[in-house]
Structure formats: structure tokens, C-alpha cells
Design a protein around this motif. Structure first.
Motif, PDB file in Angstrom:
ATOM      1  N   PRO A 140       4.651   1.637  -0.437  1.00  0.00           N
ATOM      2  CA  PRO A 140       5.857   0.833  -0.680  1.00  0.00           C
ATOM      3  C   PRO A 140       6.984   1.220   0.280  1.00  0.00           C
ATOM      4  O   PRO A 140       7.273   2.387   0.470  1.00  0.00           O
ATOM      5  CB  PRO A 140       6.209   1.179  -2.124  1.00  0.00           C
ATOM      6  CG  PRO A 140       4.941   1.661  -2.724  1.00  0.00           C
ATOM      7  CD  PRO A 140       4.175   2.310  -1.642  1.00  0.00           C
ATOM      8  N   GLY A 178      -7.525   6.810  -2.204  1.00  0.00           N
ATOM      9  CA  GLY A 178      -7.894   6.425  -0.844  1.00  0.00           C
ATOM     10  C   GLY A 178      -7.720   4.938  -0.636  1.00  0.00           C
ATOM     11  O   GLY A 178      -7.306   4.486   0.428  1.00  0.00           O
ATOM     12  N   VAL A 179      -8.022   4.164  -1.675  1.00  0.00           N
ATOM     13  CA  VAL A 179      -7.908   2.715  -1.549  1.00  0.00           C
ATOM     14  C   VAL A 179      -6.476   2.267  -1.841  1.00  0.00           C
ATOM     15  O   VAL A 179      -5.938   1.395  -1.180  1.00  0.00           O
ATOM     16  CB  VAL A 179      -8.906   2.032  -2.502  1.00  0.00           C
ATOM     17  CG1 VAL A 179      -8.719   0.534  -2.487  1.00  0.00           C
ATOM     18  CG2 VAL A 179     -10.318   2.380  -2.097  1.00  0.00           C
ATOM     19  N   TYR A 180      -5.883   2.865  -2.836  1.00  0.00           N
ATOM     20  CA  TYR A 180      -4.565   2.400  -3.259  1.00  0.00           C
ATOM     21  C   TYR A 180      -3.639   3.591  -3.493  1.00  0.00           C
ATOM     22  O   TYR A 180      -3.506   4.079  -4.616  1.00  0.00           O
ATOM     23  CB  TYR A 180      -4.713   1.568  -4.543  1.00  0.00           C
ATOM     24  CG  TYR A 180      -3.432   0.889  -4.955  1.00  0.00           C
ATOM     25  CD1 TYR A 180      -2.818  -0.026  -4.112  1.00  0.00           C
ATOM     26  CD2 TYR A 180      -2.839   1.160  -6.175  1.00  0.00           C
ATOM     27  CE1 TYR A 180      -1.649  -0.643  -4.481  1.00  0.00           C
ATOM     28  CE2 TYR A 180      -1.665   0.544  -6.554  1.00  0.00           C
ATOM     29  CZ  TYR A 180      -1.077  -0.360  -5.705  1.00  0.00           C
ATOM     30  OH  TYR A 180       0.085  -0.965  -6.055  1.00  0.00           O
ATOM     31  N   PRO A 181      -3.000   4.092  -2.446  1.00  0.00           N
ATOM     32  CA  PRO A 181      -2.170   5.301  -2.602  1.00  0.00           C
ATOM     33  C   PRO A 181      -0.772   5.025  -3.137  1.00  0.00           C
ATOM     34  O   PRO A 181       0.010   5.962  -3.270  1.00  0.00           O
ATOM     35  CB  PRO A 181      -2.099   5.841  -1.182  1.00  0.00           C
ATOM     36  CG  PRO A 181      -2.182   4.627  -0.333  1.00  0.00           C
ATOM     37  CD  PRO A 181      -3.045   3.636  -1.060  1.00  0.00           C
ATOM     38  N   ALA A 182      -0.462   3.767  -3.445  1.00  0.00           N
ATOM     39  CA  ALA A 182       0.926   3.433  -3.782  1.00  0.00           C
ATOM     40  C   ALA A 182       1.509   4.283  -4.920  1.00  0.00           C
ATOM     41  O   ALA A 182       2.654   4.742  -4.811  1.00  0.00           O
ATOM     42  CB  ALA A 182       1.039   1.957  -4.105  1.00  0.00           C
ATOM     43  N   PHE A 223      -7.988   0.988   8.973  1.00  0.00           N
ATOM     44  CA  PHE A 223      -8.587   1.458   7.719  1.00  0.00           C
ATOM     45  C   PHE A 223     -10.020   0.946   7.603  1.00  0.00           C
ATOM     46  O   PHE A 223     -10.965   1.719   7.431  1.00  0.00           O
ATOM     47  CB  PHE A 223      -7.733   0.949   6.549  1.00  0.00           C
ATOM     48  CG  PHE A 223      -8.178   1.418   5.204  1.00  0.00           C
ATOM     49  CD1 PHE A 223      -7.704   2.604   4.693  1.00  0.00           C
ATOM     50  CD2 PHE A 223      -9.063   0.677   4.453  1.00  0.00           C
ATOM     51  CE1 PHE A 223      -8.109   3.045   3.444  1.00  0.00           C
ATOM     52  CE2 PHE A 223      -9.472   1.103   3.212  1.00  0.00           C
ATOM     53  CZ  PHE A 223      -8.997   2.293   2.708  1.00  0.00           C
ATOM     54  N   ILE A 256       0.846  -1.191   0.000  1.00  0.00           N
ATOM     55  CA  ILE A 256       0.000   0.000   0.000  1.00  0.00           C
ATOM     56  C   ILE A 256       0.886   1.248   0.000  1.00  0.00           C
ATOM     57  O   ILE A 256       0.744   2.147  -0.816  1.00  0.00           O
ATOM     58  CB  ILE A 256      -0.935   0.010   1.213  1.00  0.00           C
ATOM     59  CG1 ILE A 256      -1.763  -1.272   1.250  1.00  0.00           C
ATOM     60  CG2 ILE A 256      -1.834   1.236   1.153  1.00  0.00           C
ATOM     61  CD1 ILE A 256      -2.865  -1.357   0.268  1.00  0.00           C
ATOM     62  N   TYR A 312       2.384   7.628  -3.633  1.00  0.00           N
ATOM     63  CA  TYR A 312       3.362   7.500  -2.550  1.00  0.00           C
ATOM     64  C   TYR A 312       4.754   7.239  -3.113  1.00  0.00           C
ATOM     65  O   TYR A 312       5.746   7.781  -2.623  1.00  0.00           O
ATOM     66  CB  TYR A 312       2.944   6.379  -1.612  1.00  0.00           C
ATOM     67  CG  TYR A 312       3.815   6.260  -0.392  1.00  0.00           C
ATOM     68  CD1 TYR A 312       3.736   7.194   0.636  1.00  0.00           C
ATOM     69  CD2 TYR A 312       4.739   5.224  -0.266  1.00  0.00           C
ATOM     70  CE1 TYR A 312       4.548   7.097   1.747  1.00  0.00           C
ATOM     71  CE2 TYR A 312       5.548   5.116   0.845  1.00  0.00           C
ATOM     72  CZ  TYR A 312       5.445   6.060   1.840  1.00  0.00           C
ATOM     73  OH  TYR A 312       6.256   5.970   2.946  1.00  0.00           O
TER      74      TYR A 312
END
Lengths: 607, 99, 509
Positions: free
Chosen positions: A66, C488-492, A135, A64, C495
Motif C-alpha cells: 500500500p 509471498g503472494v500478498y504482503p500488504a 514477480f 500489494i 507491509y
């Protein structure tokens, strides 16, 4: 199918449904409820793959953040119980909703949120780390808020939703703080890493984390003193009350406490705190339930009280007992809520004083409600009896006499209000004006299924305890027969029997009690009917904060901050006016300035 | 030569200033201005005498005088324009710069 | 590389010229409206679409350039301009060009309050000029160049705020307040730049990075403070916040969107760029005061938003409160806090744009901004309601919305820096955010529908896709909504970009 994949699908399917439903709603709004049921069915079928005998399979993880946070699935009995409850009861509630919610507006929103909630609960339970747990924990909170405020045109519902979200948020910040404190120490959010690293933490820090977890659990599970949101949450559709506010989400706090019990064990005072919170909540909930006249509020306070028992069990270090009761409670309280839903659906009021004699019109609902109520008060051979006695046994073993006393008083009150409610609603003198609606079949089927489960679910104690032991969690080795033997031979059995008898006696004397309370009106009764003043206190606090806000807004911002601006503006204007007066326009004055400047410059240069 | 011209220069300069600050007629102001100019020119020449570089200072003085002539011409043109506009030579009538 | 960066930089300027001139060339003189009007609305449609096009082009160009990080020097009129395209600059460019797209899409079809001047080509040219200035800020690798673009973005912004105003009575005051207060920040920054130049004889940041640590701490601390003041004012940190509510409230909605999506975010960018630029010992000395200012701002903005009655002001104060979190993340000086705050660049833009657009649609339809005259609008504008609720959740940092991740990282930074008490206070402030956000949603969208103006309450509910709001605005709204949910679900993905940015700043985590 491997267990890991099944676990993933268990919450991805409801999520997919939640995403799909708004889209389907564009062109086929009528299909929405059935589609939701289909998704519920799919995930509850998949749930069977998790029951045992399925190979675990390769761990499924997802990066999520890294390098910082990787999430995965944890499938142990502790996590499976809430997940399976959410899936199966969620499915039943979806079927029930077909009839109950028929003809309401915004059904797509309703079904999408219910599916989102089911997925959230499953995800919360199956997370292998604190962050994913948090979450999904918050996803549940959001769904709960939105579903409580589902009838948003009703100001009471809108207010109740906001209140629930705000109150649980207070708990949530505790939980988040605890999670972050642990993560900063260990560099990971995973349960196993953190439990390993916790022993190296200083006691005050660990205490802070423990307190955060307790606060978070208290918020979600409506424990004292954050219990105030749950009764108000009854503004939600009854299906939601059954699913979220009785069977699933409110158990999340208990699940969390059970999950972090290795951590709590490291902080000496934290378990005592948990015990007392649980015991006080059990008593408070039972007392408030006994004096309430709103059918759903009675059940809500009853939920608060039963959750108190579970938290008390966790405080005794008996996570297994708490989960066992959680399992029983989800079934009988879900049943009670769905019955209540049928009743409310039939006569359109929630006030039990306007009900009575409904047995004639809806016998199936009456009988199933009676079964649920008997399980609630702990009649032998129903699931509530075994699990509650199990908890009392653990309390006696642990020697916590103070909480035990509170729990027993709560037990007597539980018997009283369970009997009173059942009697007044289904057998008392009819007091309603309208003709009751028939109960549709798709509402009766889930009731029968759950009533049957009230008789049978305790038989699962054997496989459950085996599974616990097999995955290394602390649990006694018990089979169903063993459970019967232990239960009937224990001191706790006598205590709880005595409590039921006292409750029954109170029930028989209810007319006299009512007259006494009516005539004397002792102060504490009035306080009880107002929720013992907690709501008033919090409202007062909120009002003070608002007053402070008004002062800040009106005085500080408008006068002081803007005052500084105005002063700066006024000051520079004034200076400018002053310097304007030097500009006489007279040649001689200008010449004089020139001369003076010359003198000053010369003076400075020569000096 | 033991004469010191400096006091005379300062006296001339002071007189010019006094004239500038007290007189109201634009023409009288011109005279004051001229007095200042003359005092300055004298000071430059005297500086040449003291420093023993009369050639340089004399050329500078000539330059100053010629510039002064230009200034006077411009000044008189302005005064003339002012007079045509206001029928007056009084400084009290020129207050357009007032803030 | 050089030419690509120059195009990236000049694209909005080119667009501004084109937007300004093209409608004028195409329209013959008779078509022009009376000269008393500030700007002709007839040219607005073409100009608006050109603006969308240019901002989108910049967005796409940034995306396509993305893995080619690098610095480019360009001799120009005797000075050397230096541009730097690293993940942080790319982040800022994506956010500001995306926000400009959203703002101009919204502007295309929305109607302002009665008193506000029409929007035509001048308006859109100014919007692109703001984008030009902010792109320059994002790309500059030289302090003087940075400062020039910083001013170049303030001036068109000032024109926008003071000319396109809903409240003609306050035009002068609001615009001046905005300009003076933000300019004070800019001037302090200039003082610091000149100070640096006087010591280092250069303003090139690559050279300065090796030079600055050699300065004594007593010089560095005030120097850093002066520099950062420009951004502190831009973020509207207490007590330099007073320009923000007025500017946001009295400007017309598209201008507010530009302020929210472009200008505020460039303040965040500035912090991200320059906090690590100054030596860590100087930053460490400023950490505690900045943390305290951040916490005070959170509470101050929150409590104002809790009691305010004007919806636009509520969001403005909530923005102040949110900037407290952003500053908090930076001031922790940990990689967690920094990545949280850089992540907030994306989040704040999407969240605030979504919230403002949704509320703007409500206010446009209702004709009022007063919270006690609104209520029940979920029934009338379901799309706006859904997006507003999502944006509200993101604002308070609740999953499954984008806002959760920056908030998590910010608080992790807080606890990691050892400031337990301040971090706990920041957490408590988030309860306050929940309180005002819930109040906003409840009294605007929930509760019984209140009659407004000539609209009754006997209103037939429409399916969400028939929402009676302009489709361009809806498009922008839905885009923000999807961004909020997806990340919101997958911030990778974002990030990773943020981690890349930190690595380029020399702080690889």
C-alpha cells in the motif's frame, strides 16, 4: 465477462489448480491429472474472451504494497500473444502429459508446477508494471528449476535444475536492478509512468537500466553468453521442454525486450548490442544444433538459435516481427518437442544415432515432425517461413549487414540440421534394439492440432497487426494477402531461399562431411561438440570461486578470525597467569605491596 | 616549645615497617604493627599540638588506642588459632593465599 | 493500558516460574531421575506444552492489543518503568512469541543427538526466560530498562547454549565464546547509555529524542556507533560473526531455533528502534561504513556457506549473509530500506525457522549433519523437502515467497540512497546466495538416496501426509510454510504494519 476479468481469471484459474492439486492428492491421487487438464481447459476457454469484441471493463487492481506498489492488468496485443500461447499450448501439453507421464512418481508435484508455471507466464505477460512482471518472471524461473529437476534422483537432472536457476538468476539481478533504477527515478513501477519519465533520466543511468533489461532477457531467453543452461535443461520431462523451454518461458526475454523497446530506443548503443547478441546467438545455436546427436539437445540449441532471431528483430526496432516469429516458433517448436517426446517415449533413448526408420512405426509422428521441421527451416507457406522472412526484411531495411550475414549462415545451418534430424530419426537405417511402443491417442491429438496450426497460424497476421495498430504499438498494416505479396517480392526471400538451398546441399553432402570431420577432426569441431567451451569456462570460473571459498573457509575463517579469538583468549589467560604469580601468599610480599602502594599514593597526594 | 616530633614519628613508623617486612614470627609482626600504631597515635597528638586543638585530637587518640586494643585482641586470637593448627608461628607456613 | 502491557511483559516470566515449578510439584520425589542428570525428560512434555501455551498467549495478547498503541509509565520500587507498545514493538513481540511457539513445538517431540542432555522443565523455563528478556527489550522505552532486559535475555540464552549442547567437548568454549562476544557488544552499548545519561541526566527515550539533536556531531557519531555495536554483534556482522556458527552448530536444535527466531530478530528490532532514534546526521555519518560492512558480510557469509560441509553450519553462515542484507537495508537510511529490514523481521524468522526445522528433521532421521552423507531425502521426508525448498526460495528472495518483498525494498533503498555500486554488489551477492542455497537443497534432498546408518535405500515412498516426523514439528513446519507463501503472494497486511511502525518512528513514508 469483461476482458479485465477474463485476464484475471486466465492466471488465477491455473494458480487455483496448483493450490488445489496437492490437497486433492491427499485423497484422490488418480484424479490429479484429469483435474489439471480441467483447469487448463477452463483457462483456455476463458482465453477466447480476450480475443476481441469483449468490453474492456473496469480495471482490476490490487494494492500489494500500500502506498508504494499497486498492480493491475495490461491487455494489449503485445501482452496477449505470450499469454494466449501459454494458455493454449499449456493445455495441449497437459493433455499430452496424460499419456507421457503416466506411471511416474510425484505426479501431483508435476501437475501443480505445470499449472503454476502456466499461471506465472500469463501473469508475467498481462502485468501492467515491471514489478509484477518480475514477480511472475521469477515464479516461472522457480517452476522451471523445479521441473528440470523433476527426476531429482538423477544427479544430472538435479544439477541441470540448479544450473538453470543460477544462470537465469544472473540475468534476473540485471532485470531487478533495471526495474529498481527506473522505479527510484519515477516513484512507480508502472510501464506507462516509467516510459514517460525515462526521457528525463541521465543517459548513463538509462544505459545501466537498458543493460539490465538486456541482461535479464539474455538470461531468460538463453541468449549468448547466458545460453548454457538451456541445453542442460533437457533433463526435464519432454513435455516440460516443449512447454517451458520451447514455447513459452524462453519467449519471456523477447517479450520483455519488445516491451521496453521504447526505452532501448533512447539509448543509442543498446539496440546495436541487442542486434549483435541476437545474431551471435542465432549462429551459435544453429552451429551447436548441427553438431549435436541428442535429439532434445538439437531442439534446445535450435530454440536458442530461433530466439536469437527474435532478439535480433527487437534490436532492429521491429517488435512486431519478433512477436510474429515468437508466435510461429512457439507452435512449431512445441510440435517438434512433443514429437520428440513421442519418439523418446517409444524407444527410450535420446541419441539420434540409435534411432532411424521410425516412420514405419509411428507415421503420424513422423509426418507431423516433418511439418514442424519444414516450418523451422522456413519452407514457403508454413508459418516459420513468413515470420523468419519478415525478420530478414527488417534487417535489410535497417541496413545491419553484419548481423544479417550471421543470420543467413545460421539459416543455412538451420536447414541442414532440420533435414538431418528428420531424416536420421524417421527414415534412416534402424539402429534400435527395443520394440517401439505405440503412441497413445491422447499424445497424437495435440500433435495434429499443432501441425495444422503450422499451416494456418500465419493467416492471423492481419488481425494481429490491426490489433497492434489499434492499441498504439508500432506495427505495419498487413493482411495475409499483403504478407504473401511483400514476402515473395522481397530481397529477403531470395536470401532465405539461398540459405535453404545451401543447407540442402550440405545435407546431401553429409556423408562426405562426416567422413572429413571424422578423419581430420579439426579443433573447432571438438570445441563445438563441447558447447564451444562456454560450459568449461563457466565451470572453471565456478571452481575458482569455490577454491577461493575453501581458502576463505580454511585459512581466513579458521586461522585468522578464529586466530584473533584464540589470541584474545590466550592473551587474557597469559595475563591472568602473570598476575597469579604476584599472589605468593607470603605475608611479607603482601605487606610490601601495601607499603609500596602507600608510598605511591602519598607521593601522588603530596605532589 | 620548639621541639619537632615529626622526625621521631617517621622514625618510629619506619621502624615498624622494617619490622613488618623483615621478621617472620607472627608475634614479632604484632610488635611491628604496634609500632606503626604508636607512630600514628603520636602523629595525631602532634597534629593537635600544632593545630592548637589538643582536646579533639586527644579524644581521637583515645579512640585509636581503644581500636588498637581490639585489633591486638583479634590478632592474638588468630595467631593462637594458627598456632594450634600448625604448631608454628612462622609466616612461611601461611601460604594458603598463594594464587 | 498499563496493566495490559505489564501482563504482556510478565506473562513469559510467570510462565517460566510455572514451567519450572509445576512439574516438580506434581511429580512425587520418587519419580525424579538420578541427580546426575541435568534435567528430567519426564517433566518435559507438560513443561513443553505449558511453554507453547504461554508463548501462544503472549502472541494472541499482542494481536488483540494491536490497534491500541501507546506509552505506559509504571512507578516501581522508586524508579519509573516505561513501556511502549507501538507497531514496531508489536512486530517484534509477534515474531519472538511466534518463534518461541514454533521452537517449543519442535522441541516437544524431537530427539537430540546421543551426547546431549535431556530436556525437561528447566530447559523450557529458560526458553520462556529468553522470551521474557526479549519482550522486555521490545517494550522498553527507557535506555537503562532496555539494557537490563538485554542482559536478562543473554543470560538464559547462555545457559541454553552452553548446557544443551550436542558436542560435549566444546561445551565450555562455545558457550563462553557466545557469551563473551555478545557481551562485548552489550558493554559497548552500556558505555553509550552511560555517556548519554551523563550528558542528558535522563534515560527516558521520549525525553532524549528532543535532547540528542542538540549534541555536537563529534559526540553523536561515536555515541551512536557504540550503541549500535550491541546490535551489530547480535546480528553477527563481519568481523563480529565468529560466535554465531559455533553457537548455532553445537547447540541442540530447539536452542538453535530459539537463537534464530528470537535472539537474532531482537537484534534486527534493536536496529529498527535505535537507528531512527539517533539524530539523522549522526546516522548519515555511519551510513557508508555500515553499508560496506553489510556488503562484506553478505559475501563473506555466502562464500563460507558455499564450501562448508556441515549442513547446520551452512545455514548458520547463510544467516550471517542474510543479516548483511538486513544491515544493508538499515544503513541505506531510506524509508524503503528501513521498511525492507523491518519486514525482514517476519521473513527471517519464518524462513530460517522453516529451513532449520526441515533440515533438523532430516538430520535427526539420518543421524548426521554432513552434507556428503546426505542425499535423496526428498523421497524419505517429502514434507521437509517441500518446506525446505520453499524456505530456500524465500532465503534467496525468489517469488512467490515472502523473502522477495524485503529484498526488493532493501535494494530499492540501496538505489534510492544513491549508492549504485554497493547496491549492485549486494545484488551480485544474491547470486552467491542462490548458489549456496541450491547446493544445499541439491545435496540434501535431491540426487540418489544414500544409505545412512542402518537405513537402506530400498525405501517405499510415502504420501506426504504420512510423513514420519513428529506431528508437533510438522505443525510448526506447515505454519511457517503457509506464512512464507501467503505473505509471498500478498504482503500488504504486514507491509501496512511496517508502515505504521515507520510512522511511529517519525519516518512516515
Amino acid at each position: 465477462m469483461t476482458a479485465q476479468l477474463a485476464g484475471l481469471l486466465l492466471f488465477l484459474i491455473p494458480f487455483a489448480g496448483a493450490l488445489l492439486i496437492p490437497l486433492v492428492n491427499f485423497f484422490a491421487p488418480r484424479a490429479v491429472p484429469w483435474l489439471a487438464v480441467l483447469f487448463g481447459l477452463a483457462s483456455s476457454v476463458i482465453a477466447f474472451f480476450l480475443l476481441g469484441g469483449t468490453p474492456a471493463g473496469a480495471p482490476i487492481t490490487l494494492d500489494i504494497l500500500p502506498g508504494f506498489f499497486r498492480s493491475g492488468l495490461l491487455l494489449d496485443p503485445l501482452s496477449l500473444v505470450p499469454a494466449l500461447i501459454a494458455t493454449w499450448i499449456g493445455f495441449l501439453v497437459l493433455i499430452y502429459s496424460l499419456g507421457y507421464m503416466k506411471g511416474e512418481e510425484n505426479l501431483a508435484r508435476y501437475y501443480a508446477l505445470v499449472l503454476l508455471f502456466i499461471g506465472g507466464m500469463v501473469g508475467m505477460a498481462l502485468a501492467d508494471n515491471f514489478l509484477a512482471l518480475f514477480f511472475f518472471w521469477e515464479v516461472m524461473g522457480v517452476c522451471s528449476y523445479q521441473l528440470i529437476a523433476f527426476f531429482y534422483k538423477d544427479p544430472k537432472a538435479a544439477a541441470a535444475g540448479a544450473k538453470a536457476f543460477l544462470t537465469t538468476k544472473i540475468g534476473d539481478i540485471g532485470l531487478l536492478a533495471a526495474i529498481i533504477i527506473l522505479a527510484v527515478n519515477s516513484g512507480s513501477f508502472s510501464f506507462s509512468v516509467n516510459f514517460g519519465a525515462a526521457a528525463g533520466l541521465a543517459l548513463p543511468v538509462l544505459g545501466l537500466a537498458a543493460f539490465g533489461f538486456i541482461l535479464g532477457a539474455a538470461g531468460k531467453s538463453a541468449q549468448f553468453p547466458l545460453h548454457v543452461w538451456l541445453p542442460d535443461a533437457m533433463e526435464a520431462p519432454t513435455t516440460i521442454s516443449a512447454l517451458i523451454h520451447a514455447a513459452t518461458m524462453v519467449n519471456a526475454g523477447v517479450y520483455l525486450l519488445a516491451r521496453v523497446s521504447p526505452l532501448l530506443a533512447l539509448v543509442p548503443w543498446s539496440l546495436t548490442l541487442v542486434q549483435w547478441i541476437g545474431a551471435i546467438t542465432a549462429l551459435l545455436g544453429a552451429l551447436l544444433a548441427a553438431f549435436s546427436n541428442d535429439l532434445k539437445r538439437i531442439l534446445a540449441y535450435s530454440t536458442v538459435s530461433q530466439l536469437g532471431y527474435m532478439v535480433l528483430a527487437v534490436g532492429m526496432g521491429a517488435a512486431f516481427a519478433s512477436q510474429f516469429h515468437l508466435f510461429s516458433h512457439a507452435i512449431f517448436k512445441g510440435l517438434l518437442f512433443l514429437c520428440a517426446g513421442a519418439v523418446i517415449h517409444a524407444i527410450g533413448t535420446r541419441d539420434i544415432r540409435q534411432m532411424g526408420g521410425l516412420y514405419k512405426h509411428m507415421p503420424a509422428v513422423a509426418i507431423t515432425f516433418l511439418i514442424g521441421a519444414m516450418a523451422l527451416l522456413g519452407l514457403p507457406f508454413l508459418n516459420g517461413f513468413f515470420s523468419k522472412d519478415f525478420i530478414l526484411e527488417e534487417i535489410i531495411l535497417g541496413g545491419a549487414w553484419g548481423p544479417l550475414a550471421l543470420a543467413l549462415i545460421a539459416g543455412a545451418l538451420t536447414a541442414f540440421y532440420a533435414l538431418r534430424t528428420t531424416f536420421v530419426v524417421f527414415w534412416g537405417k534402424p539402429n534400435y534394439q527395443t520394440h517401439p511402443h505405440k503412441t497413445p491417442a491422447n499424445m497424437v491429438v495435440p500433435l495434429l492440432a499443432l501441425a495444422l496450426a503450422c499451416f494456418l497460424s500465419w493467416l492471423l497476421v492481419g488481425p494481429l497487426s490491426e490489433a497492434w495498430i489499434a492499441s498504439g504499438l508500432p506495427a505495419p498494416a498487413l493482411s495475409a494477402l499483403e504478407l504473401i505479396r511483400v514476402t515473395f517480392s522481397s530481397l529477403a526471400f531470395l536470401f532465405s531461399l539461398a540459405a535453404i538451398v545451401v543447407g540442402f546441399f550440405l545435407f546431401l553432402q553429409r556423408a562426405r562431411l562426416a567422413r572429413y570431420f571424422h578423419e581430420q577432426e579439426p579443433g573447432w569441431i571438438r570445441a563445438t561438440s563441447r558447447g564451444l567451451g562456454f560450459d568449461d569456462l563457466y565451470t572453471w570460473l565456478a571452481d575458482r570461486i569455490r577454491d577461493f571459498g575453501v581458502w576463505v573457509r580454511m585459512f581466513w575463517e579458521e586461522r585468522v578470525m578464529e586466530g584473533i579469538n584464540r589470541f584474545a583468549a590466550w592473551g587474557s589467560l597469559g595475563l591472568s597467569r602473570l598476575s597469579c604469580r604476584l599472589q605468593t601468599g607470603d605475608v611479607h610480599w603482601n605487606l610490601l605491596y601495601v607499603t609500596l602502594t602507600l608510598i605511591v599514593v602519598l607521593g601522588v597526594a603530596l605532589w | 616549645m620548639n621541639i619537632n616530633l615529626l622526625p621521631f614519628v617517621f622514625a618510629l613508623f619506619g621502624l615498624g615497617l622494617f619490622c613488618l617486612l623483615t621478621r617472620r614470627s607472627l608475634v614479632k609482626l604484632l610488635i611491628g604493627l604496634e609500632l606503626l600504631g604508636k607512630a600514628t597515635t603520636l602523629a595525631i597528638i602532634w597534629a593537635g599540638v600544632v593545630q592548637k586543638t589538643p582536646a579533639t585530637t586527644q579524644s581521637i587518640a583515645l579512640l585509636v588506642i581503644s581500636i588498637e586494643a581490639v585489633v591486638v585482641a583479634v590478632y592474638l586470637a588468630l595467631v593462637y588459632a594458627f598456632h594450634r593448627h600448625n604448631q608454628s608461628l612462622d609466616t612461611d607456613d601461611m601460604r594458603r593465599l598463594k594464587g | 493500558m498499563v496493566s495490559a502491557l505489564v501482563i504482556l511483559q510478565l506473562l513469559p516470566l510467570l510462565g517460566a516460574l510455572l514451567v519450572w515449578l509445576l512439574p516438580r510439584i506434581l511429580a512425587n520425589s520418587r519419580q525424579l531421575d538420578s541427580p546426575r542428570q541435568l534435567d528430567s525428560p519426564r517433566q518435559g512434555v507438560l513443561a513443553g506444552w505449558l511453554t507453547v501455551l504461554f508463548a501462544l498467549a503472549q502472541f494472541v495478547l499482542t494481536l488483540s492489543l494491536m490497534p491500541n498503541w501507546g506509552v505506559a509509565q509504571l512507578p516501581f520500587l522508586g524508579v519509573t518503568l516505561s513501556f511502549c507498545f507501538d507497531p514496531l514493538a508489536a512486530t517484534a513481540l509477534l515474531v519472538i512469541s511466534g518463534a518461541t511457539v514454533a521452537a517449543s513445538l519442535y522441541a516437544l517431540r524431537s530427539k537430540d543427538a546421543a551426547g546431549a542432555p535431556a530436556r525437561g522443565s528447566a530447559f523450557y523455563a529458560l526458553i520462556l526466560l529468553v522470551l521474557f528478556g526479549t519482550s522486555g527489550v521490545a517494550l522498553a522505552r527507557d535506555l537503562i530498562q532496555f539494557y537490563l532486559f538485554w542482559e536478562a535475555m543473554l543470560i538464559p540464552a547462555w545457559f541454553l547454549v552452553s548446557l544443551w549442547n550436542e558436542d560435549p567437548a566444546k561445551v565450555k568454549a562455545t558457550g563462553l565464546k557466545f557469551f563473551i562476544i555478545t557481551h562485548i557488544g552489550a558493554v559497548l552499548m552500556l558505555a553509550s547509555i552511560l555517556w548519554i545519561f551523563s550528558l542528558a541526566k535522563t534515560t527516558n527515550m521520549d525525553l532524549l529524542i528532543t535532547f540528542l539533536p542538540s549534541l555536537p556531531l563529534a559526540t553523536l557519531v561515536p555515541m551512536t556507533m557504540l550503541f549500535l555495536m550491541g546490535f551489530v554483534v547480535k546480528l553477527a556482522i563481519f568481523p563480529f560473526h565468529t560466535w554465531l556458527p559455533d553457537a548455532y552448530t553445537s547447540a541442540v536444535m530447539p536452542v538453535t531455533l530459539t537463537l534464530v527466531g528470537v535472539l537474532t530478530n531482537i537484534g534486527i528490532y534493536g536496529f529498527a528502534r535505535f537507528l531512527p532514534f539517533f539524530p539523522s546526521n549522526a546516522a548519515a555519518a555511519l551510513s557508508l561504513p555500515l553499508l560496506i560492512a553489510a556488503v562484506v558480510t553478505m559475501f563473506y557469509g555466502g562464500i563460507q556457506a558455499l564450501v562448508e560441509k556441515n549442513v547446520k553450519r551452512i545455514v548458520a553462515y547463510s544467516s550471517i549473509s542474510q543479516m548483511g542484507y538486513v544491515l544493508f537495508g538499515f544503513a541505506t537510511l531510506t524509508t524503503f530500506g528501513l521498511s525492507g529490514s523491518i519486514l525482514n523481521l517476519y521473513n527471517q524468522a519464518a524462513t530460517k525457522l522453516a529451513l532449520f526445522m526441515a533440515l533438523g528433521m532430516v538430520a535427526e532421521a539420518a543421524g548426521t549433519w554432513q552434507i556428503d552423507q546426505l542425499g535423496g531425502w526428498a523421497k524419505r521426508l517429502p514434507l521437509a523437502a517441500v518446506v525446505a525448498v520453499t524456505a530456500m526460495l524465500s532465503l534467496v528472495g525468489a517469488p512467490p515467497t515472502f523473502g522477495f518483498w524485503p529484498e526488493l525494498l532493501t535494494f530499492t533503498g540501496g538505489f534510492a540512497s544513491g549508492q549504485i555500486l554497493l547496491s549492485a554488489l549486494a545484488l551480485v551477492a544474491s547470486v552467491l546466495s542462490v548458489a549456496y542455497a541450491l547446493r544445499l537443497i541439491r545435496f540434501v534432498f535431491y540426487d540418489p538416496l544414500k544409505p545412512v546408518g542402518n537405513m537402506g535405500t530400498d525405501f517405499k515412498s510415502v504420501p506426504i501426509f504420512l510423513a514420519r516426523t513428529p506431528w508437533t514439528g510438522n505443525l510448526a513446519l506447515v505454519a511457517c510454510f503457509l506464512i512464507l507463501l501467503f505473505f509471498g503472494v500478498y504482503p500488504a497486511p504486514v507491509y501496512r504494519l511496517v508502515q505504521g511502525a515507520l510512522a511511529f518512528l517519525g519516518l512516515g513514508g
